[in-house]
Design an enzyme around this catalytic site. Structure first.
Site, PDB file in Angstrom:
ATOM      1  N   LYS A 125     -11.576  -7.461  30.460  1.00  0.00           N
ATOM      2  CA  LYS A 125     -10.740  -7.528  31.657  1.00  0.00           C
ATOM      3  C   LYS A 125     -10.891  -8.860  32.396  1.00  0.00           C
ATOM      4  O   LYS A 125     -10.018  -9.239  33.164  1.00  0.00           O
ATOM      5  CB  LYS A 125     -11.039  -6.353  32.574  1.00  0.00           C
TER       6      LYS A 125
HETATM    7  C1  LIG Z   1     -10.398  -1.273  30.201  1.00  0.00           C
HETATM    8  C2  LIG Z   1     -11.118  -1.189  28.924  1.00  0.00           C
HETATM    9  C3  LIG Z   1     -10.516  -0.616  27.798  1.00  0.00           C
HETATM   10  C4  LIG Z   1      -9.140  -0.014  27.828  1.00  0.00           C
HETATM   11  O1  LIG Z   1      -8.120  -0.978  28.071  1.00  0.00           O
HETATM   12  P1  LIG Z   1      -6.680  -0.506  28.543  1.00  0.00           P
HETATM   13  O2  LIG Z   1      -5.935  -1.763  28.809  1.00  0.00           O
HETATM   14  O3  LIG Z   1      -6.887   0.309  29.787  1.00  0.00           O
HETATM   15  O4  LIG Z   1      -6.093   0.309  27.451  1.00  0.00           O
HETATM   16  C5  LIG Z   1     -11.242  -0.628  26.615  1.00  0.00           C
HETATM   17  N1  LIG Z   1     -12.490  -1.120  26.548  1.00  0.00           N
HETATM   18  C6  LIG Z   1     -13.102  -1.664  27.617  1.00  0.00           C
HETATM   19  C7  LIG Z   1     -14.488  -2.175  27.492  1.00  0.00           C
HETATM   20  C8  LIG Z   1     -12.427  -1.727  28.845  1.00  0.00           C
HETATM   21  O5  LIG Z   1     -13.031  -2.268  29.899  1.00  0.00           O
END
Ligand SMILES: *Cc1c(COP(=O)(O)O)cnc(C)c1O
Length: 470
Positions: free
Chosen positions: A112
């Site tokens: 993210k």
């Molecule tokens: C947020 C997240 C996901 C999922 O991503 P999305 O965009 O919500 O589908 C998967 N793995 C990790 C480590 C995350 O932080």
């Protein structure tokens, strides 16, 4: 570039307004009016170029005239510079035909950071341009909150308010949020699930007078800028593995469907992606939706991959909009049924369209731990539980001659407990976070109640205090 709502009733906006709006006024999500495309020659030219250069090229058509190209390039480069790896998002190999795209080298050790570091810069720039102040709000199952806090801390024009489900995030995730001392950071532990947190955020956005009064701005992956910031690494990885000459498949550990939707965007822009594989833990609404055509919420089960402990995948609405031929009224009807009755059936034609692009597989806790152990034995690499859910799903979708790339979405040290159980090893945090456990925490515990959260924000955030003083 202009943006329309997936529910067809909100004003058409440009990039900067979509950036600040988050959710559309009709409750829908903004999507571009048309999909820009890149030529095969241009995609080929991406091979082994710096990540920031590729990302800026991919993002530019979505920003359109709202920013000078040189300014956008500098901003994307500054965001990428917060990553500790010279390749920003490096690719490693774990089997003859299987690769990991490592997205966890940013400041909070999860993918993210890629989007949030850019989003914070875009939002701050826009606020300075318009002379405004904003309250950035986000619901988090752990990683979004940490990434948002890190990206927005100390920024002049913004208060950041993060809601997380009390005792349902990992200790490292919690500490990454609660140990940040900046005055503009407010972390709320909500007595409920992630879906409760997300529902509160949605309610606040639907509450027009409140939204206006505090300058509410969203940072969940419903914000289009988040999605578009994630498209670049699909191009970078695919070009390094021989695209466009050779098609590539991706498997994406999925919760809110933001990351994998960015892969779909890359495909619509011309990247030859063979399969997009949705990987979930036991919270498998998307797997059920693809296999049975029945999108129906269930109770959330806590797992060792908490960032995917989700039963309503908000960004799936963007895919439904495409699958229903961009019929906003049809999407609005489905979402009405979801809200009223907890689910809906996807019609035959749209379901077939989705199945042409996507596959899906879920992995339970035992399978997740076994995968971490097996990959460690085979390669000496330690992967985190989210990545392991991806790897397990990818292994059942390998195709001869098509490289499979699984997105490695978090650093193993972020989810040390599960990794220890699977490998007997304690993964170490990178240097910058080594003293995390000793930093003092600051957090406010609140019930899962929109009114309580609104009162807290109204009393605490500078946007409202200054309005009141005027
Ligand atoms: C947020 C997240 C996901 C999922 O991503 P999305 O965009 O919500 O589908 C998967 N793995 C990790 C480590 C995350 O932080």
């Amino acid at each position: 570039m202009r943006y329309v709502s997936t529910r067809g009733e909100a004003p058409v906006l440009g990039f900067s307004d979509v950036l600040m709006a988050g959710l559309a006024a009709d409750g829908g999500l903004y999507v571009p009016e048309t999909w820009p495309t890149l030529s095969r020659e241009e995609i080929a030219s991406f091979a082994f170029r710096p990540y920031a250069e590729i990302a800026a090229r991919v993002i530019a058509p979505f920003v359109g005239d709202d920013m000078e190209r040189a300014e956008l390039e500098a901003m994307v480069a500054a965001a990428a510079d917060t990553f500790r790896h010279p390749a920003t998002t490096p690719v490693t190999q774990i089997a003859p035909n299987h690769f990991l795209l490592e997205l966890f080298h940013g400041p909070t050790l999860a993918f993210k950071d890629v989007a949030m570091q850019l989003l914070a810069r875009l939002v701050d720039r826009r606020l300075a341009e318009t002379g405004k102040r904003a309250t950035v709000v986000g619901a988090t199952s752990g990683d979004t909150g940490a990434a948002a806090v890190e990206a927005f801390r100390g920024r002049e024009n913004v208060d950041v308010v993060i809601l997380y489900p009390h005792e349902r995030v990992s200790p490292v995730q919690r500490r990454q949020m609660t140990t940040v001392g900046d005055d503009n950071v407010h972390v709320l532990a909500i007595d409920g699930t992630f879906d409760d947190c997300q529902a509160i955020v949605k309610d606040m956005f639907a509450h027009a007078s409140f939204r206006e009064a505090v300058g509410l701005t969203g940072v969940n992956s419903i914000n289009w800028a988040r999605i578009v910031a994630q498209v670049g690494y699909y191009f970078a990885a695919a070009a390094a593995l021989g695209a466009p000459e050779r098609p590539v498949s991706f498997t994406v550990p999925t919760g809110n469907f933001g990351d994998i939707f960015a892969g779909y965007v890359a495909k619509r822009m011309g990247l030859p992606i063979d399969r997009l594989v949705i990987a979930t833990n036991v919270n498998d609404i998307l797997v059920r939706a693809l296999s049975r055509g029945d999108y129906r919420t269930d109770t959330v089960t806590p797992t060792s991959s908490p960032s995917m402990d989700i039963q309503v995948s908000s960004n799936f609405e963007r895919l439904l909009f495409e699958a229903y031929g961009r019929d906003g009224a049809a999407v609005a009807a489905l979402m009405g049924r979801l809200k009223q009755g907890g689910g809906f059936d996807i019609d035959t034609e749209p379901l077939a369209a989705i199945r042409r692009e996507f596959s899906a597989a879920s992995t339970d806790e035992a399978g997740t731990l076994a995968t971490i152990g097996r990959i460690h034995k085979a390669t000496d690499l330690v992967i985190d539980p989210h990545t392991a859910v991806g790897v397990a799903a990818a292994e059942s979708h390998l195709t001869e001659g098509v490289p499979m790339v699984t997105l490695a979405t978090a650093h193993p040290a972020k989810f040390a407990e599960a990794v220890e159980k699977a490998t007997g090893l304690t993964p170490r945090l990178p240097e910058a976070l080594a003293d995390l456990e000793n930093r003092p925490e600051r957090v406010m515990r609140l019930p899962a109640d929109t009114g309580a959260v609104e009162t807290f924000i109204a009393d605490t955030c500078r946007a409202t205090r200054e309005d009141a003083a005027q």
